[in-house]
Scaffold this active site. Structure first.
Site, PDB file in Angstrom:
ATOM      1  N   HIS A  52       6.284  -8.660  -3.093  1.00 31.39           N
ATOM      2  CA  HIS A  52       4.737  -8.061  -3.187  1.00 31.39           C
ATOM      3  C   HIS A  52       4.742  -8.028  -3.916  1.00 31.39           C
ATOM      4  O   HIS A  52       4.853  -5.984  -4.376  1.00 31.39           O
ATOM      5  CB  HIS A  52       4.931  -8.106  -1.813  1.00 31.39           C
ATOM      6  CG  HIS A  52       3.918  -7.181  -0.966  1.00 31.39           C
ATOM      7  ND1 HIS A  52       2.940  -6.152  -1.361  1.00 31.39           N
ATOM      8  CD2 HIS A  52       2.579  -7.973  -0.540  1.00 31.39           C
ATOM      9  CE1 HIS A  52       1.909  -5.866  -1.453  1.00 31.39           C
ATOM     10  NE2 HIS A  52       1.372  -6.494  -1.568  1.00 31.39           N
TER      11      HIS A  52
ATOM     12  N   ARG B  31      -5.507  -2.071  -6.722  1.00 28.19           N
ATOM     13  CA  ARG B  31      -6.521  -2.601  -5.771  1.00 28.19           C
ATOM     14  C   ARG B  31      -7.413  -1.352  -6.049  1.00 28.19           C
ATOM     15  O   ARG B  31      -7.286  -0.378  -6.751  1.00 28.19           O
ATOM     16  CB  ARG B  31      -6.668  -2.880  -4.721  1.00 28.19           C
ATOM     17  CG  ARG B  31      -5.829  -2.073  -3.784  1.00 28.19           C
ATOM     18  CD  ARG B  31      -5.747  -2.295  -2.248  1.00 28.19           C
ATOM     19  NE  ARG B  31      -4.749  -1.082  -1.473  1.00 28.19           N
ATOM     20  CZ  ARG B  31      -3.655  -1.178  -0.960  1.00 28.19           C
ATOM     21  NH1 ARG B  31      -2.998  -1.841  -2.125  1.00 28.19           N
ATOM     22  NH2 ARG B  31      -3.040   0.071  -0.786  1.00 28.19           N
TER      23      ARG B  31
END
Length: 303
Positions: A108, A112
């Site tokens: 993963h 952001r």
């Protein structure tokens, strides 16, 4: 770049999504990513790219989103309650890769950027992200490579940066109800703004650019490893831990759902196949027991 440059962040994240997808397609050699553009009713939208049924990846999702709204979701103000009710912009690239072969780890990554208004006219912003590795049949050398590559990205920004964000990753990707880590960790950072915009953005790019060098060598060395039904069933069982974490704890999942994001894009992180088994325990001395005994608690992987 002393001021906040939202356009530069968006350009980087979109290019990162394209670069990662292109590299994964090359490694897979069979399937291509499907592209799915979507609009968010409350403002903004994104592009989801999903590869399904490849020779290496059973499912791989790499999404970009840029959304905005009039009120910050609760998951984004948990550590900043003073921002509750403020308007916001949020953008990011998030990916989860579920390989076919149980000897190739799931991984993963997320990068952001948030910005909002403090109420006095000055923008409030921060970066967040990182990457982590979830093996089923781990190889020690792979885990060392993963963390060594993560440390190399952090070192130009301070001697203590890797240790700080490695520890944060271990603590964040921890299933409290199982008393085990989700995998072998990596890096996790959030609320990053103390270095100023330019340096914080540079750090985020450094981590984003290091994801492929950290992961692809592991994939290339393990994706042809022979496996049977036992290994496949264990992979599916351990994928259940991934589902548990994403639906109970993951901030990105909670933010997406609370902000009215596109459900299909948010939940493309979940594995295509998974199973649960009541009170399953590994046999003593087995490869499965090795995972539990030596890899699912925080530890220092580097000399």
């Amino acid at each position: 770049m002393s001021d906040v440059d939202i356009q530069a962040v968006e350009e980087y994240l979109r290019a990162l999504q394209m670069r990662i997808c292109s590299s994964l397609e090359e490694v897979d050699g069979k399937e291509k990513f499907r592209q799915d553009h979507w609009d968010r009713p409350g403002g903004g939208g994104g592009e989801s790219r999903v590869l399904i049924g490849g020779s290496v990846f059973e499912q791989a999702g790499v999404g970009f989103s840029h959304v905005f709204g009039n009120e910050m979701p609760p998951s984004a103000t948990k550590s900043r309650p003073e921002l509750a009710g403020k308007s916001f912009q949020a953008m990011g690239v998030s990916l989860v890769l579920h390989p076919q072969n149980p000897y190739v780890p799931t991984t993963h990554a997320n990068f952001r950027f948030f910005t909002t208004d403090s109420g006095d006219g000055d923008p409030v912003w921060w970066f967040g992200g990182g990457f982590d590795l979830t093996p089923y049949y781990p190889f020690h050398d792979d885990v060392v490579h993963w963390h060594k590559t993560a440390k190399e990205a952090c070192d130009p920004f301070g001697d203590d940066v890797y240790a700080k964000y490695k520890k944060w990753c271990d603590e964040y990707f921890f299933l409290k109800h199982r008393n085990e880590t989700r995998g072998v960790g990596g890096l996790f950072f959030d609320d990053l703004n103390g270095m100023g915009f330019e340096r914080s953005f540079e750090f985020t790019r450094a981590i984003g650019d290091q994801f492929l060098p950290a992961y692809l060598p592991i994939v290339r060395s393990r994706h042809k490893h022979k496996y049977g039904e036992r290994q496949r069933e264990f992979q599916l069982y351990r994928r259940g831990r991934y589902v548990e974490f994403n639906l109970i704890y993951d901030r990105g999942t909670l933010f997406g759902l609370q902000s009215g994001g596109r459900t299909e894009s948010i939940l493309m992180s979940l594995p295509p196949r998974v199973r649960w088994e009541y009170n399953w325990q590994p046999d003593a001395g087995s490869p499965e027991a090795d995972l539990y005994e030596n890899y699912l608690q925080p530890r220092d992987w580097l000399p």
